[in-house]
Every structure is written in structure tokens, then in C-alpha cells.
Design a protein around this motif. Structure first.
Motif, PDB file in Angstrom:
ATOM      1  N   MET A  83       0.840  -1.212   0.000  1.00 27.04           N
ATOM      2  CA  MET A  83       0.000   0.000   0.000  1.00 27.04           C
ATOM      3  C   MET A  83       0.873   1.260   0.000  1.00 27.04           C
ATOM      4  O   MET A  83       0.555   2.257  -0.661  1.00 27.04           O
ATOM      5  N   ILE A  84       1.966   1.204   0.756  1.00 26.19           N
ATOM      6  CA  ILE A  84       2.889   2.352   0.827  1.00 26.19           C
ATOM      7  C   ILE A  84       3.482   2.621  -0.559  1.00 26.19           C
ATOM      8  O   ILE A  84       3.488   3.762  -1.047  1.00 26.19           O
ATOM      9  N   ALA A  85       3.974   1.553  -1.195  1.00 24.92           N
ATOM     10  CA  ALA A  85       4.604   1.707  -2.512  1.00 24.92           C
ATOM     11  C   ALA A  85       3.591   2.182  -3.553  1.00 24.92           C
ATOM     12  O   ALA A  85       3.907   3.067  -4.371  1.00 24.92           O
ATOM     13  N   GLU A  86       2.375   1.617  -3.498  1.00 24.99           N
ATOM     14  CA  GLU A  86       1.327   2.004  -4.480  1.00 24.99           C
ATOM     15  C   GLU A  86       1.022   3.494  -4.416  1.00 24.99           C
ATOM     16  O   GLU A  86       0.650   4.101  -5.415  1.00 24.99           O
ATOM     17  N   ARG A  87       1.157   4.077  -3.230  1.00 29.57           N
ATOM     18  CA  ARG A  87       0.828   5.496  -3.056  1.00 29.57           C
ATOM     19  C   ARG A  87       2.037   6.400  -3.224  1.00 29.57           C
ATOM     20  O   ARG A  87       1.971   7.595  -2.953  1.00 29.57           O
ATOM     21  N   GLY A  88       3.176   5.811  -3.645  1.00 32.54           N
ATOM     22  CA  GLY A  88       4.349   6.624  -3.975  1.00 32.54           C
ATOM     23  C   GLY A  88       5.198   7.028  -2.791  1.00 32.54           C
ATOM     24  O   GLY A  88       5.944   8.009  -2.867  1.00 32.54           O
ATOM     25  N   TYR A  89       5.117   6.238  -1.707  1.00 33.81           N
ATOM     26  CA  TYR A  89       5.929   6.550  -0.524  1.00 33.81           C
ATOM     27  C   TYR A  89       6.941   5.436  -0.254  1.00 33.81           C
ATOM     28  O   TYR A  89       6.812   4.310  -0.770  1.00 33.81           O
ATOM     29  N   ALA A  90       7.922   5.755   0.562  1.00 32.94           N
ATOM     30  CA  ALA A  90       8.906   4.782   1.052  1.00 32.94           C
ATOM     31  C   ALA A  90       9.136   5.061   2.533  1.00 32.94           C
ATOM     32  O   ALA A  90       8.931   6.197   2.997  1.00 32.94           O
ATOM     33  N   LEU A  91       9.531   4.043   3.260  1.00 30.39           N
ATOM     34  CA  LEU A  91       9.751   4.234   4.694  1.00 30.39           C
ATOM     35  C   LEU A  91      10.971   5.112   4.941  1.00 30.39           C
ATOM     36  O   LEU A  91      12.060   4.820   4.436  1.00 30.39           O
ATOM     37  N   GLY A  92      10.781   6.175   5.719  1.00 30.52           N
ATOM     38  CA  GLY A  92      11.925   6.960   6.193  1.00 30.52           C
ATOM     39  C   GLY A  92      12.574   6.215   7.344  1.00 30.52           C
ATOM     40  O   GLY A  92      13.709   5.767   7.268  1.00 30.52           O
ATOM     41  N   ASN A  93      11.816   6.032   8.419  1.00 29.49           N
ATOM     42  CA  ASN A  93      12.264   5.189   9.530  1.00 29.49           C
ATOM     43  C   ASN A  93      11.065   4.823  10.396  1.00 29.49           C
ATOM     44  O   ASN A  93      10.008   5.453  10.304  1.00 29.49           O
ATOM     45  N   ALA A  94      11.248   3.778  11.183  1.00 27.52           N
ATOM     46  CA  ALA A  94      10.218   3.343  12.126  1.00 27.52           C
ATOM     47  C   ALA A  94      10.890   2.980  13.434  1.00 27.52           C
ATOM     48  O   ALA A  94      12.023   2.467  13.445  1.00 27.52           O
ATOM     49  N   ASP A  95      10.193   3.238  14.522  1.00 27.95           N
ATOM     50  CA  ASP A  95      10.729   2.987  15.861  1.00 27.95           C
ATOM     51  C   ASP A  95       9.633   2.335  16.696  1.00 27.95           C
ATOM     52  O   ASP A  95       8.532   2.874  16.807  1.00 27.95           O
ATOM     53  N   VAL A  96       9.930   1.149  17.241  1.00 24.90           N
ATOM     54  CA  VAL A  96       8.936   0.374  17.998  1.00 24.90           C
ATOM     55  C   VAL A  96       9.449   0.167  19.422  1.00 24.90           C
ATOM     56  O   VAL A  96      10.625  -0.165  19.615  1.00 24.90           O
ATOM     57  N   THR A  97       8.566   0.352  20.397  1.00 30.74           N
ATOM     58  CA  THR A  97       8.895   0.043  21.795  1.00 30.74           C
ATOM     59  C   THR A  97       7.959  -1.059  22.285  1.00 30.74           C
ATOM     60  O   THR A  97       6.735  -0.920  22.184  1.00 30.74           O
TER      61      THR A  97
END
Ligand SMILES: Nc1ccn([C@@H]2O[C@H](COP(=O)(O)O)[C@@H](O)[C@H]2O)c(=O)n1
Ligand SMILES: C[C@@]1(CO)OP(=O)(O)OP(=O)(O)OC[C@H]1O
Length: 158
Positions: A83-97
Motif C-alpha cells: 500500500m505504501i509503494a502504491e501510493r508513492g511513498y517509502a519508509l523513512g524510519n520506524a521505531d517500535v517500543t
């Protein structure tokens, strides 16, 4: 640039392992869930879906749908990556706790990061996994359940 946050909780129940970030961790309890109960992936999916303003994980993969019973949550993350790729985005970063007294997360954090990066098609350096106890306070502190929080930043793909 778009930002999202996610939060998920599952209660501990009978079992001998928990799934976290796609890693099977031996434990003296399991979690109660429709899927494999992977709070790391569920919180991360919600952060990513939130960044896209596409609702939440339950909207896309409803607990009423038997296709998701005992499902490997990595398939949810791969679907969200599409879904992210289809909408023209890419992950900058993610942080999980991750919040729990047990099991210990730190020894498994790099394996989780590798799984999540593979599913999102990004460099592992864009994914962070952290953990904390809640100092024996509240439902996590009493060992009744496990929680995870996530934030994610999406950037235009090019
Ligand atoms: N389930 C957990 C909880 C904590 N850790 C690691 O221990 C550090 C100290 O935790 P505190 O709650 O006492 O601050 C924490 O920074 C984590 O590195 C863990 O691996 N698994
Ligand atoms: C993952 C899904 C899949 O049906 O169910 P659960 O494993 O119960 O997890 P939860 O985070 O409570 O809800 C989201 C659902 O999409």
C-alpha cells in the motif's frame, strides 16, 4: 512527508511462545489473539496505515475473517508495504517500543529488525526495536499482557 503512530496490546494466555517482529520467542505463556498476536507488527502496521490515513489493521484484516485465524502477521506487514509503494511513498524510519516484564526482548531485537526490514523492502538501519518494563506497574507490570507502540515516517519514494 507523513507520520503515523500505532499501539497494540495482547493478553497473555496458555502457550509456550510469543511471536514478536516475526521472531518466535520461547516463553512460559502465549498470547490470546485471532492471528499470531504479534504486537510489534500490529503496532507497526497501524503506524504505517495511520501515516497513509488508511484506517487501522482491523479494517484491512478483520478479526471476524477466518482467513486471518492464526495468521502469520508478517503477511499483514507485506500487504501494508505494498500500500505504501502504491501510493508513492517509502519508509523513512520506524521505531517500535515493546512493553513487558518478560520475555527479554533485547537478545531478539536484531532478528526482529531484519524481518521487518525484509518485509518493508528497506535497509535494516531504518528500523528500530526497543523494550522496557513498566517497573511492575499496571497490566504489563503484573505480567497480564504485552504492549507495543510504534511511530513511522514515510517519505516520497523519489
Ligand atoms: N522485556 C524487556 C524489558 C526490558 N528490556 C531491556 O532492559 C532494559 C531495562 O529495562 P527497564 O524497564 O528496567 O528500563 C531496557 O532498556 C531493555 O534494553 C528487554 O530487553 N526486554
Ligand atoms: C491482527 C488481527 C487480524 O484479524 O487480529 P488479532 O490477532 O486479534 O490482533 P488485534 O491487534 O487485536 O486486531 C487486529 C486484527 O486485524
Amino acid at each position: 512527508m507523513r507520520i503515523g503512530q500505532g499501539y497494540d496490546v495482547h493478553a497473555f494466555g496458555a502457550g509456550d511462545h510469543v511471536m514478536l517482529g516475526g521472531v518466535r520467542i520461547a516463553h512460559d505463556q502465549g498470547v490470546l489473539a485471532h492471528s499470531d498476536g504479534d504486537v510489534v507488527i500490529h503496532a507497526l502496521c497501524d503506524a504505517l496505515l495511520g501515516a497513509l490515513a488508511l484506517g487501522d489493521i482491523g479494517r484491512h484484516f478483520p478479526p471476524s475473517d477466518m482467513r486471518w485465524r492464526d495468521a502469520d502477521s508478517r503477511q499483514f506487514l507485506r500487504a501494508v508495504a505494498a500500500m505504501i509503494a502504491e501510493r508513492g511513498y517509502a519508509l523513512g524510519n520506524a521505531d517500535v517500543t515493546v512493553v513487558c516484564e518478560r520475555p527479554k526482548i533485547a537478545p531478539h531485537a536484531d532478528a526482529m529488525r531484519a524481518n521487518l526490514a525484509a518485509d518493508l523492502g528497506c535497509d535494516v538501519g531504518r528500523i528500530s526495536i526497543k523494550a522496557t518494563t513498566s517497573e511492575r506497574l499496571g497490566f504489563t507490570g503484573r505480567g497480564e499482557g504485552i504492549a507495543a507502540q510504534a511511530v513511522a515516517l514515510l517519505l516520497p519514494a523519489r
